[in-house]
Design a protein around this motif. Structure first.
Motif, short mmCIF file in Angstrom:
data_model
loop_
_atom_site.label_atom_id
_atom_site.label_comp_id
_atom_site.label_asym_id
_atom_site.label_seq_id
_atom_site.Cartn_x
_atom_site.Cartn_y
_atom_site.Cartn_z
N ALA A 18 -40.53 -8.19 -44.00
CA ALA A 18 -41.73 -7.49 -44.44
C ALA A 18 -42.66 -7.19 -43.27
CB ALA A 18 -42.46 -8.30 -45.51
N VAL A 19 -42.82 -8.13 -42.36
CA VAL A 19 -43.67 -7.91 -41.18
C VAL A 19 -43.07 -6.83 -40.29
CG1 VAL A 19 -44.50 -9.00 -39.05
CG2 VAL A 19 -44.72 -10.19 -41.23
N TYR A 20 -41.76 -6.84 -40.12
CA TYR A 20 -41.10 -5.81 -39.32
C TYR A 20 -41.30 -4.43 -39.94
CZ TYR A 20 -37.46 -2.94 -37.28
OH TYR A 20 -36.79 -1.92 -36.67
N ILE A 21 -41.14 -4.31 -41.25
CA ILE A 21 -41.32 -3.02 -41.92
C ILE A 21 -42.77 -2.55 -41.80
CG2 ILE A 21 -41.31 -1.89 -44.18
CD1 ILE A 21 -38.81 -3.52 -44.82
N PHE A 22 -43.73 -3.46 -41.91
CA PHE A 22 -45.14 -3.08 -41.77
C PHE A 22 -45.42 -2.54 -40.38
CE2 PHE A 22 -49.40 -4.32 -40.35
CZ PHE A 22 -50.14 -3.51 -41.18
N PHE A 23 -44.97 -3.23 -39.34
CA PHE A 23 -45.22 -2.75 -37.98
C PHE A 23 -44.47 -1.46 -37.69
CE2 PHE A 23 -46.81 -7.09 -37.20
CZ PHE A 23 -48.02 -6.74 -36.63
N TRP A 24 -43.28 -1.28 -38.28
CA TRP A 24 -42.55 -0.02 -38.14
C TRP A 24 -43.35 1.12 -38.76
CZ3 TRP A 24 -40.74 2.99 -42.18
CH2 TRP A 24 -40.02 4.12 -41.79
N ALA A 25 -43.94 0.90 -39.94
CA ALA A 25 -44.73 1.93 -40.61
C ALA A 25 -45.97 2.29 -39.80
CB ALA A 25 -45.12 1.47 -42.01
N VAL A 26 -46.62 1.30 -39.21
CA VAL A 26 -47.81 1.58 -38.40
C VAL A 26 -47.42 2.35 -37.14
CG1 VAL A 26 -49.62 0.51 -37.00
CG2 VAL A 26 -49.13 -0.37 -39.29
N ASP A 27 -46.34 1.97 -36.50
CA ASP A 27 -45.91 2.65 -35.27
C ASP A 27 -45.42 4.07 -35.53
OD1 ASP A 27 -46.56 0.55 -33.64
OD2 ASP A 27 -44.54 -0.31 -33.66
N SER A 28 -44.85 4.33 -36.70
CA SER A 28 -44.32 5.66 -36.99
C SER A 28 -45.37 6.61 -37.52
CB SER A 28 -43.15 5.57 -37.97
OG SER A 28 -43.62 5.14 -39.24
N GLY A 29 -46.63 6.15 -37.65
CA GLY A 29 -47.71 7.05 -38.03
C GLY A 29 -47.94 7.19 -39.52
N GLN A 30 -47.49 6.25 -40.31
CA GLN A 30 -47.67 6.34 -41.75
C GLN A 30 -49.14 6.23 -42.17
OE1 GLN A 30 -45.23 6.91 -44.09
NE2 GLN A 30 -43.88 7.24 -42.35
N TYR A 31 -49.96 5.60 -41.35
CA TYR A 31 -51.35 5.37 -41.70
C TYR A 31 -52.31 6.21 -40.86
CZ TYR A 31 -49.35 1.38 -44.08
OH TYR A 31 -48.59 0.59 -44.89
N ASP A 32 -51.84 7.29 -40.25
CA ASP A 32 -52.69 8.11 -39.39
C ASP A 32 -53.72 8.91 -40.18
OD1 ASP A 32 -51.55 7.18 -37.12
OD2 ASP A 32 -50.28 8.93 -36.78
N ASP A 33 -53.30 9.56 -41.26
CA ASP A 33 -54.20 10.43 -42.03
C ASP A 33 -54.38 9.83 -43.42
OD1 ASP A 33 -55.74 12.49 -42.94
OD2 ASP A 33 -54.06 13.83 -43.30
N LEU A 34 -55.46 9.09 -43.61
CA LEU A 34 -55.71 8.46 -44.91
C LEU A 34 -56.56 9.33 -45.81
CD1 LEU A 34 -56.36 4.80 -43.73
CD2 LEU A 34 -54.26 5.79 -44.63
N ASP A 35 -57.31 10.30 -45.27
CA ASP A 35 -58.18 11.13 -46.08
C ASP A 35 -57.52 12.41 -46.56
OD1 ASP A 35 -60.27 9.35 -45.87
OD2 ASP A 35 -61.01 10.27 -44.02
N GLY A 36 -56.55 12.91 -45.85
CA GLY A 36 -55.92 14.17 -46.20
C GLY A 36 -55.29 14.18 -47.58
N PRO A 37 -54.44 13.22 -47.92
CA PRO A 37 -53.85 13.22 -49.25
C PRO A 37 -54.88 13.05 -50.37
CG PRO A 37 -52.56 11.84 -47.80
CD PRO A 37 -53.81 12.22 -47.06
#
Length: 70
Positions: A18-37
């Motif tokens: 779970a920690v690995y998947i979280f850091f992978w998501a942060v590094d791949s830009g999943q949390y870059d645009d939180l207001d657009g959607p």
């Protein structure tokens, strides 16, 4: 008691995954645009001016005394 010898390493493995998947998501830009959607669900995709409300919200500063629809 013997079940703990299996369950504790299994739980640690799940937490590590779970920690690995979280850091992978942060590094791949999943949390870059939180207001657009959040803004995009309010407007039709076919409307060419669907970014007008976002641009208007960014143009107003918090210290503006004018009402938002004036």
């Amino acid at each position: 008691m013997p079940a703990l010898y299996v369950m504790i390493p299994a739980a640690l493995l799940i937490v590590a995954i779970a920690v690995y998947i979280f850091f992978w998501a942060v590094d791949s830009g999943q949390y870059d645009d939180l207001d657009g959607p959040a803004h995009s669900i309010l407007f039709d995709d076919q409307d060419p001016n669907h970014t007008a409300a976002v641009d208007e919200a960014n143009a107003h500063k918090p210290d503006d005394k004018a009402p938002p629809h004036a």
